[in-house]
Design an enzyme around this catalytic site. Structure first.
Site, short mmCIF file in Angstrom:
data_model
loop_
_atom_site.label_atom_id
_atom_site.label_comp_id
_atom_site.label_asym_id
_atom_site.label_seq_id
_atom_site.Cartn_x
_atom_site.Cartn_y
_atom_site.Cartn_z
N GLY B 308 0.83 -1.20 0.00
CA GLY B 308 0.00 0.00 0.00
C GLY B 308 0.86 1.25 0.00
O GLY B 308 1.95 1.26 -0.60
N GLU B 309 0.37 2.31 0.63
CA GLU B 309 1.04 3.62 0.73
C GLU B 309 1.03 4.37 -0.60
O GLU B 309 1.37 5.55 -0.64
CB GLU B 309 2.51 3.48 1.18
N GLY B 310 0.74 3.66 -1.69
CA GLY B 310 0.87 4.25 -3.03
C GLY B 310 2.08 3.68 -3.76
O GLY B 310 2.42 4.12 -4.87
#
Lengths: 342, 342
Positions: B308-310
């Site tokens: 995640g996080e981008g």
């Protein structure tokens, strides 16, 4: 690969501020890069260099592709002038482009253009027709390998820290399929594809040609002899680039099916050379995945490319750089938990 | 998308110096980018911006993850200081990082750090436990969407020409799975995954919670109500970012399963918004591919990421740029055949 650097990289990955394994393939790639660099963290590759080996193929006489042979030499000029896909994608990732005339059946001038440096290392003007006999002599295959090794040394001496394989050769998916069939023992129909786009009738003819050529090599175990019998000189050059890159301790980013088939030659000659290889992308050509399985490589991108030139390798350069950056730049769980005052 | 620009891009791709289709997904992506930019060739995106929406989740009370809730706020500080994976990968592709506290259950200070700008847009301190009732009210869901739209406008006003979705929220794969099940009508066990790594017993519990929450929404068709019932505020923010980006005519590069589930909300509200979306990567989380199928998006990279996080969006930025560069920089067959003197 250097065992200490690999162990250090594994330990470092385990301590970064993320769940173990959450960066997937980037983690294993970063560990491989550390092992290749013999230090952890490895420097982030900043000077990628593409070597595009260009050659022609006698098997074109069998009508295995709708494209005329002349396109190979035409494309060398497009590379020189910077208008080809590999020029665009190399500029995007900061890679230099070196085009090596290793077997173009036409006159190619040496020189530096706005898009690429072109080198003349012609072993012969196109291979012989592999449908009728050996594509080249053993000495020519060895000369092609030597060209690849020389180019690897030249590029690394010039500062390259990541070598990318590229190719240009109308008809070169036919020898690629034959090499994959010969080196993996897979039936011709499972590894022969449509290349840049051929109809069913042409595909059947191409498959029969591959099957017949491979059948001729039954009992041949020597990698150089197999390469000479059913390969191409782009393949020889790329196999040499893999060997040369590995010998210099520089990672080699493979393009598609031409590179995958050529790497099988390098693997047979020096299995450890594949430890230095990274598969840039997965080609739509059916033989490629068969080659990658034998090489034990997982492709970084899978975007239905079937162009060659090194485009799939160039596209994946940022992923290789990202893997190295993770190991260099991410904070550790320990430092985060200790807080800013620690 | 602009039909004229799409048609122009299709025609331009067909005339480039390569076999038709040989650049695979890069070709269709370049055509999409032209349609979004309403001109051909489209400018190469040069100012990507990641918006990381951070929030907590009441469902953590059910033990759906081994990680403590506090990690969400801790990671916001890691983002601020530049040590997280998204910071590393954003630096690699030249993206700015904006962290939006949309529902962190803890105090987060606004301000610009060396790694990111942190904005406070807290709708509430964590969602309610979706195992026991609605995760949030309809008004809170709407407020979350408005935050996302505001952030899209803020980033585009600041010069961003490519928006990337990011998220941070311990436990947020649970509401993601519930959203995917609810919006696609897929059974919970097919869309509920191991997140950052849970054992079989926890996975079973998580799946039962997802199934029960989705069962509660039977008959609910309204996207906002579904989001409020089983979603999270990161999801609301990301859905808003998609809507806001599309409204501004800027492409939105989606990260993994959190983004995929949030985009389903945007799709239900405004189907055309998905025309502006690009799937950055394919997560290992099982629900992601189900979401992507409903969105009609093909992921650019597939590297077993589950962070995640981008991160998966940031990794694919160079591929998006490469697609645009191909349309801008490659020579045409016509110009090549005409020769240098033409």
């Amino acid at each position: 690969l250097d065992a200490t650097a690999v162990a250090d990289a594994e330990a470092r990955q385990a301590g970064l501020v993320k769940p173990a394994g959450a960066l997937g393939v980037l983690e294993s790639l970063s560990i491989q890069l550390a092992g290749i660099a013999r230090t952890c963290p490895p420097a982030v590759p900043g000077a990628p260099a593409v070597a595009v080996f260009a050659g022609d193929h006698g098997v074109l006489a069998q009508g295995v592709t709708p494209w005329p042979k002349d396109i190979t030499a035409v494309m060398v000029e497009v590379f020189r002038n910077g208008g080809a896909a590999i020029n665009v994608l190399s500029r995007a990732c900061g890679a230099s482009v070196t085009v090596v005339d290793i077997a173009v059946d036409g006159d190619v001038a040496e020189g530096v253009g706005t898009g690429a440096e072109v080198l003349s290392r012609k072993v012969r003007r196109g291979t012989a027709d592999l449908a009728k006999g050996a594509a080249m002599t053993r000495d020519e295959a060895l000369a092609g390998l030597a060209v690849g090794i020389e180019i690897a040394n030249r590029l690394v001496d010039g500062g390259a820290d990541l070598l990318l394989t590229g190719d240009m050769g109308i008809g070169n998916t036919t020898p690629s399929a034959a090499l994959i069939a010969a080196f993996t023992g897979t039936d011709a129909d499972l590894v022969t594809g449509r290349g840049t786009g051929i109809d069913d009738e042409t595909l059947n003819r191409k498959t029969e040609i591959v099957a017949a050529a491979v059948a001729r090599t039954a009992g041949v175990d020597d990698a150089i002899n197999l390469l000479a019998e059913v390969g191409g000189l782009e393949h020889a050059g790329i196999a040499g680039l893999v060997l040369g890159g590995a010998a210099r301790g520089v990672p080699v980013l493979l393009d598609g099916v031409i590179a995958g088939s050529a790497a099988l030659v390098a693997q047979r000659l020096a299995p450890a050379s594949i430890d230095y290889c990274i598969a840039g992308h997965r080609s739509v050509e059916s033989g490629h995945i068969v080659a990658l399985q034998q090489l034990g490589l997982r492709p970084l991108v899978d975007l239905d490319l079937r162009l060659g030139e090194g485009t799939g390798a160039a596209l994946s350069v940022p992923l290789v750089q990202a893997a190295a950056r993770v190991l260099n730049e991410m904070a550790t769980l320990e430092s985060v938990m200790a807080g800013p005052d620690a």
